[in-house]
Design a protein around this motif. Structure first.
Motif, PDB file in Angstrom:
ATOM      1  N   SER A 168      49.924  -1.380  32.467  1.00 28.82           N
ATOM      2  CA  SER A 168      49.533  -1.827  31.135  1.00 28.82           C
ATOM      3  C   SER A 168      50.477  -1.188  30.114  1.00 28.82           C
ATOM      4  O   SER A 168      51.041  -0.125  30.365  1.00 28.82           O
ATOM      5  CB  SER A 168      48.078  -1.472  30.817  1.00 28.82           C
ATOM      6  N   GLY A 171      47.967  -0.446  25.835  1.00 26.70           N
ATOM      7  CA  GLY A 171      46.577  -0.812  26.032  1.00 26.70           C
ATOM      8  C   GLY A 171      46.347  -2.218  26.552  1.00 26.70           C
ATOM      9  O   GLY A 171      45.206  -2.592  26.818  1.00 26.70           O
ATOM     10  N   LYS A 172      47.402  -3.016  26.719  1.00 26.44           N
ATOM     11  CA  LYS A 172      47.255  -4.411  27.155  1.00 26.44           C
ATOM     12  C   LYS A 172      47.623  -4.545  28.629  1.00 26.44           C
ATOM     13  O   LYS A 172      48.697  -4.149  29.051  1.00 26.44           O
ATOM     14  CB  LYS A 172      48.139  -5.339  26.308  1.00 26.44           C
ATOM     15  N   VAL A 645      42.351  -4.823  21.372  1.00 26.40           N
ATOM     16  CA  VAL A 645      43.192  -3.630  21.335  1.00 26.40           C
ATOM     17  C   VAL A 645      43.705  -3.420  19.909  1.00 26.40           C
ATOM     18  O   VAL A 645      44.351  -4.299  19.330  1.00 26.40           O
ATOM     19  CB  VAL A 645      44.387  -3.745  22.302  1.00 26.40           C
ATOM     20  N   ALA A 647      46.106  -0.851  17.746  1.00 27.43           N
ATOM     21  CA  ALA A 647      47.166   0.089  18.120  1.00 27.43           C
ATOM     22  C   ALA A 647      47.971   0.558  16.918  1.00 27.43           C
ATOM     23  O   ALA A 647      48.159  -0.167  15.936  1.00 27.43           O
ATOM     24  CB  ALA A 647      48.105  -0.560  19.134  1.00 27.43           C
ATOM     25  N   TYR A 669      45.861   4.024  20.414  1.00 26.54           N
ATOM     26  CA  TYR A 669      45.226   2.715  20.507  1.00 26.54           C
ATOM     27  C   TYR A 669      43.766   2.856  20.923  1.00 26.54           C
ATOM     28  O   TYR A 669      43.355   3.848  21.538  1.00 26.54           O
ATOM     29  CB  TYR A 669      45.976   1.788  21.464  1.00 26.54           C
ATOM     30  N   TYR A 670      43.009   1.853  20.551  1.00 21.06           N
ATOM     31  CA  TYR A 670      41.597   1.744  20.938  1.00 21.06           C
ATOM     32  C   TYR A 670      41.417   0.401  21.606  1.00 21.06           C
ATOM     33  O   TYR A 670      41.638  -0.645  20.994  1.00 21.06           O
ATOM     34  CB  TYR A 670      40.684   1.858  19.715  1.00 21.06           C
ATOM     35  N   ALA A 671      41.049   0.413  22.890  1.00 19.69           N
ATOM     36  CA  ALA A 671      40.824  -0.815  23.642  1.00 19.69           C
ATOM     37  C   ALA A 671      39.328  -0.968  23.882  1.00 19.69           C
ATOM     38  O   ALA A 671      38.699  -0.099  24.502  1.00 19.69           O
ATOM     39  CB  ALA A 671      41.582  -0.789  24.966  1.00 19.69           C
ATOM     40  N   TYR A 673      36.377  -3.128  25.606  1.00 21.12           N
ATOM     41  CA  TYR A 673      36.179  -4.069  26.704  1.00 21.12           C
ATOM     42  C   TYR A 673      34.762  -4.642  26.665  1.00 21.12           C
ATOM     43  O   TYR A 673      33.782  -3.917  26.448  1.00 21.12           O
ATOM     44  CB  TYR A 673      36.385  -3.373  28.046  1.00 21.12           C
ATOM     45  N   TYR A 718      38.773   2.995  30.445  1.00 21.77           N
ATOM     46  CA  TYR A 718      39.416   1.749  30.860  1.00 21.77           C
ATOM     47  C   TYR A 718      38.348   0.867  31.495  1.00 21.77           C
ATOM     48  O   TYR A 718      38.146   0.861  32.699  1.00 21.77           O
ATOM     49  CB  TYR A 718      40.550   2.089  31.833  1.00 21.77           C
TER      50      TYR A 718
END
Length: 814
Positions: A168, A171-172, A645, A647, A669-671, A673, A718
């Motif tokens: 990744s 974050g992607k 995401v 970033a 970054y903040y992901a 989900y 994650y």
């Protein structure tokens, strides 16, 4: 841990600083450039070079008055080189610096060279930023010596690799990996093993493109493009490199490159050989629950060694028919043999947490992966304004054959076997063919505008045959429950168009790509088929604004897609041990991503980027409870509903002293989900992550340099997995001899052996913790010797004329 990192950096920096205490501050060097009409030339790239070996000392840009300034220039002989669009490359006579100095006014001549022949002459830093991309210049790194291509990617700023070897970036997930501008068809551990066999000595640079333009294939949330070395020096030239590394196991990398170039023909060839033995030590604690009531556990210790023996050969030629027509051919071949040897011990615990038995699994396998490719290309330049047509015809063949032998024995607490041994033999063969044809047309328009358009058509066939046999009785009995024969075809047809316009202080580019996808899959053993066809639009745009001489803003957007790989769709079962198997998911859907980035550029050096991306049907690989199979886990792929995401990236190069340059990257970054996997629902689950990367280079003299780099990554949530912090520190030295022809590099990577992955995964009815260690602490020494020209004449160091346009828009791989 943060204090430990700071202490280590401080000690290393202090040691080097003390060793350089006698270095003087140097002198100020100034100068200016104007045109033949005496108008100042602004924004020219000015490079200060050592006259002895043309090595780069510093780079600056001219201001609005055409003036440049270098500080802290030491005693010595130098020359100045300048490049700017629309003017011929300039290189000065040699001059001496032993006091503050002002050079005479230099005059640039307007160039008759086409737009597609902008001169570039720079020895680039290890990490650099261009509009829309981050570039890791592998061949300029001391610490990368002896590493594999996968290890270089793994340690790059903003990159994360999970326990399944999925990459990744910022974050992607769903990153597409290309080699020399061509997508690779592999994913996950297959791709990782291929790149682990590729030595860094074969790699020139790696481009990380977070937000590609419409000219790229739409596949991949981001693109990582590995560019292999290709010598372009005039005359007949060669270079030889040998390297030896020692971690727990030894490694070696050797390469040779040859080229001959004159005005009409460039012929080149290279060969790289690598032997890399490594290990993967995985310790697992796997707990099973029923409505929060503990049902049992496996505590496993799995030690696997792999000895990669990789060969990469490359040859090609470019023939310049005349000033308007060029044809070329490139041949690539690679093979990778490795013999995975594993030993897994699993302790079995009952619902009272009492150890009742154990089972041991031995893995003895033999793998052979190979591929070859052919590229034919043609370029026609219509006029001096930069109108051109390029065409590429490609064929690639990937193949693999694997023999697997698993032996599992079951023991009670008295170390007595209570079940007959289970012997599983696997004969796996796979083949993949890729056919591709594309053509691109570029046309400069009036009023400083450009039109780009083109098409691409690709056709892929895959044949994967897995035959498993139960040899427990001494006779091989075909096991249809584990065997499979999977056929896959994929046809993608695409057209795109980009139009761009530049003003004095602004630029805009708008693009649209249309892709038609046709996929079929046929699982012969289970007699199941799927057939999918769809057409989608992929828009992109870039808007740039120059705020002042040193400040600019750029906003870009793109829509991307990540289609499941044929291996991700194939539901065959691949057993890792008696409690875990791997399988594809035939119901997997493509994931799509909308991505926005706003970048502030200061003095073309400091880049600050704010980004947001939303991915729908995000493809994620997990190890989760197997449906309706108690105490059994499956490693497979699922679609998560969405991933958002947010970033922030800051890239700051800084010259601490005339001999000390520091390149620093901060990725935050903040992901978040959202989705449901294995009866476990999550909504906007995530945390704030931070990745700090610093690369420091020390030029002790024109022939002696050092490198100190470090990386720290905070805890990351994650989706269903929580990964603990990771950090590592690398150091290296380089010495040049024989006027730069001979180079010795020494490096020591992951000095404190801290780049180990530790994580916990939580699903309904299942909790797993793991600790994964690899052979990452390695000391390496390498020697390179060059024959022929050690530098290029300015007139020959060229790149595609649209490259600066492409870089503003996310670029196009050349």
């Amino acid at each position: 841990m943060k204090k430990n990192i700071l202490i280590v950096f401080a000690l290393g920096v202090q040691t080097i600083a003390l060793s350089q205490s006698s270095v003087t501050e140097g002198y100020e060097l100034t100068g200016s450039f104007n045109t033949s009409s005496r108008a100042p030339v602004a924004d020219a790239i000015v490079q200060l070079l050592k006259s002895s070996d043309s090595s780069l000392v510093k780079t600056e840009f001219t201001d609005e008055k055409g003036e440049f300034r270098f500080n802290h220039v030491l005693d010595g002989s130098y020359l100045v080189e300048a490049n700017v669009l629309g003017y011929s490359a300039f290189i000065s006579d040699v001059f001496q610096v032993n006091a503050p100095k002002t050079l005479p006014v230099f005059q640039l001549q307007q160039s008759e060279v086409k737009l597609n022949e902008v001169t570039v002459t720079t020895r680039k830093p290890y990490i650099e930023r261009e509009h829309g991309k981050m570039i890791v210049n592998v061949e300029n790194s001391i610490a990368s010596t002896g590493s594999s291509a996968f290890e270089v990617i793994e340690k790059a700023p903003g990159v994360r690799v999970d326990n399944g070897d999925n990459i990744s970036f910022k974050g992607k997930q769903g990153v597409a990996v290309w080699i020399d501008g061509k997508p690779t068809p592999m994913t996950g551990s297959d791709l990782a093993n291929y790149l682990r066999g590729m030595s860094s000595t074969a790699v020139e640079k790696i481009e990380f493109i977070a937000n590609p333009s419409s000219k790229y294939d739409a596949a991949g949330s981001s693109i990582i493009n590995i560019k292999l070395k290709k010598d372009k020096r005039l005359g007949t030239n060669s270079s030889v490199t040998i390297a030896y590394g020692q971690g727990k196991y030894h490694k070696s990398n050797n390469s040779i490159a040859l080229n001959h170039r004159n005005k009409k023909l460039n012929v080149y060839a290279s060969y790289n050989n690598a032997f890399r033995k490594g290990f993967n030590w995985l310790r697992l604690d796997r707990n099973f629950y029923d409505a929060d009531t503990f049902q049992g556990a496996y505590v496993q210790d799995n030690y696997l060694t792999m000895d990669f023996r990789n060969h990469i050969a490359r040859a090609g030629a470019d023939y310049y028919i005349d000033s308007k027509n060029t044809i070329g051919i490139t041949l690539n071949g690679a093979s990778n043999k490795f013999n995975p040897t594993g030993y897994n011990v699993a302790l079995v615990y009952d619902k009272d947490r009492v150890n009742t038995s154990r089972f041991d699994t031995k893995n003895r396998s033999q793998d052979f992966w190979h591929n070859g490719s052919l590229n034919l290309n043609y370029k026609h330049v219509f006029d001096s304004s930069g109108t051109e047509l390029t065409t590429d015809l490609d064929y690639a063949r990937f193949g693999n054959s694997t023999e697997q032998n698993f032996t599992t024995r079951y023991y009670n607490l008295n170390n007595v076997e209570f079940l007959s041994p289970y012997l599983l033999y696997g004969d796996i063969n796979g083949g993949l063919n890729i056919y591709s044809f594309k053509s691109d047309f570029t046309k400069p328009l009036k009023s400083v505008a450009r039109l780009e358009t083109g098409f691409k058509s690709s056709y892929v066939t895959a044949d994967n045959n897995l035959a498993f046999y139960n040899k427990s009785s001494g006779t091989a009995i075909y096991d249809s429950s584990k065997s499979n024969h999977f056929l896959y075809t994929e046809n993608i047809n695409a057209v795109y168009g980009n139009i761009a316009k530049d003003w004095k202080n602004a630029n805009v580019q708008i693009g649209l790509r249309v892709e038609n996808t046709n996929i079929t899959g046929n699982q012969l053993v289970y007699r199941s088929k799927f057939d999918t066809a769809y057409t989608q639009l992929f828009p992109s745009f870039v808007v740039g604004r120059k705020l002042s001489d040193k400040n600019g803003l750029e906003l870009n957007y793109s829509r991307r897609i990540n289609r499941p790989g044929y291996d991700q769709l194939n539901p065959f079962r691949f057993y890792l041990d008696p409690t875990t198997y791997k399988a594809g998911n035939p119901y997997l859907q493509p994931q799509t991503t909308h991505s926005f980035e706003l970048t502030h550029i200061y003095n073309e050096k400091v880049f600050t980027t704010l980004g947001f991306g939303r991915t729908t049907n995000n493809i994620i690989e997990v190890i989760a409870p197997a449906p309706d199979q108690p105490k059994l886990t499956i490693q497979t792929y699922y679609n998560l509903a969405t991933v958002d995401v947010y970033a922030l990236n800051v890239s700051v190069p800084y010259e601490i002293a005339s001999w000390w340059h520091s390149a620093n990257d901060l990725n935050v970054y903040y992901a978040a989900y959202s989705g449901n996997v294995a009866n476990t629902g999550i909504s906007q689950v995530g945390n704030l992550n931070m990745n700090i990367n610093s690369v420091n280079t020390f030029n002790f003299s024109s022939t002696f340099s050092g490198e100190l780099s470090g990386n720290y990554r905070t805890k990351e949530v994650y989706a269903f997995e929580t990964v603990r912090p990771i950090w590592f520190l690398n150091i290296g030295l380089q010495k040049k001899f024989a006027e730069g022809r001979a180079i010795v590099k020494v490096s020591f990577n992951d000095i404190f052996y801290t780049s180990n992955a530790r994580a916990t995964t939580v699903f309904t009815g299942y909790v797993e913790s793991y600790d994964a260690r690899r052979d990452t602490r390695v000391a390496t020494v390498s020697f390179t010797y060059k024959l022929g020209n050690t530098s290029l004449s300015p007139s020959q160091r060229r790149r595609g004329g649209a490259d600066d346009i492409k870089q503003r828009a996310g670029g196009a791989v050349g």
